[in-house]
Scaffold this motif. Structure first.
Motif, short mmCIF file in Angstrom:
data_model
loop_
_atom_site.label_atom_id
_atom_site.label_comp_id
_atom_site.label_asym_id
_atom_site.label_seq_id
_atom_site.Cartn_x
_atom_site.Cartn_y
_atom_site.Cartn_z
N TYR A 74 0.80 -1.23 0.00
CA TYR A 74 0.00 0.00 0.00
C TYR A 74 0.83 1.28 0.00
N ASN A 75 2.10 1.22 0.41
CA ASN A 75 2.92 2.44 0.36
C ASN A 75 4.06 2.32 -0.66
N CYS A 76 3.86 1.47 -1.64
CA CYS A 76 4.81 1.29 -2.74
C CYS A 76 4.32 2.10 -3.95
N SER A 77 5.25 2.69 -4.68
CA SER A 77 4.86 3.51 -5.83
C SER A 77 4.25 2.69 -6.97
N TYR A 79 1.91 0.42 -6.58
CA TYR A 79 0.59 -0.04 -6.13
C TYR A 79 -0.47 1.03 -6.35
N GLN A 80 -1.67 0.59 -6.79
CA GLN A 80 -2.83 1.47 -6.91
C GLN A 80 -4.03 0.73 -6.31
N CYS A 93 -0.73 -3.72 -9.32
CA CYS A 93 0.70 -3.47 -9.18
C CYS A 93 1.31 -3.56 -10.57
N TRP A 110 9.77 -3.35 -3.85
CA TRP A 110 9.16 -2.21 -3.14
C TRP A 110 9.91 -0.93 -3.47
N ASN A 111 9.14 0.12 -3.79
CA ASN A 111 9.71 1.41 -4.15
C ASN A 111 8.93 2.52 -3.44
N LYS A 112 9.63 3.35 -2.73
CA LYS A 112 9.02 4.41 -1.91
C LYS A 112 8.15 5.34 -2.76
N LYS A 113 6.92 5.58 -2.29
CA LYS A 113 6.06 6.56 -2.94
C LYS A 113 6.62 7.94 -2.69
N SER A 114 6.54 8.78 -3.71
CA SER A 114 7.05 10.14 -3.53
C SER A 114 5.97 11.09 -3.06
#
Length: 114
Positions: A74-77, A79-80, A93, A110-114
């Motif tokens: 849910y906090n990966c860039s 993911y929608q 994803c 996993w990639n940090k959402k900006s």
């Protein structure tokens, strides 16, 4: 028969052709199936629906300054969120085309959402 009529005939859906894909498209993303954790792609990126199920300690690392315990789908860039399925919040994803992942899931891309 004209060339136009022949083209129209080719575009007409045939009974039983692509039923499963058609049903998923009609239902939108919630019609997609959940990612199979045992699929080659999921195994390759160590995807799990529930982070507690991840056994590989080498995957439990800090990524982009974020500790492992704070990394979720849910906090990966990639993911929608699309809604709920079988009582769980799910989303699409970009790693898994036309599949759903659980919001509380995890994988090594996993990639940090900006």
């Amino acid at each position: 028969t004209s060339v136009f009529a022949q083209g129209q005939e080719r575009r007409r859906p045939r009974p039983g052709a692509g039923d499963e894909k058609g049903k998923a498209q009609e239902a939108g993303p919630l019609g997609f199936a959940l990612v199979d954790e045992k699929s080659d792609m999921a195994v390759g990126v160590k995807y799990v629906h529930n982070k507690a199920d991840l056994k590989d300690a080498t995957a439990k690392i800090v990524r982009q300054g974020v500790p492992y315990d704070k990394q979720f789908c849910y906090n990966c860039s990639f993911y929608q969120e699309v809604g709920k399925k079988d009582g769980a919040t799910v989303g699409t994803c970009t790693i898994f085309a036309q599949k759903l992942v659980k919001a509380e899931g995890f994988c090594t891309t996993w990639n940090k959402k900006s």
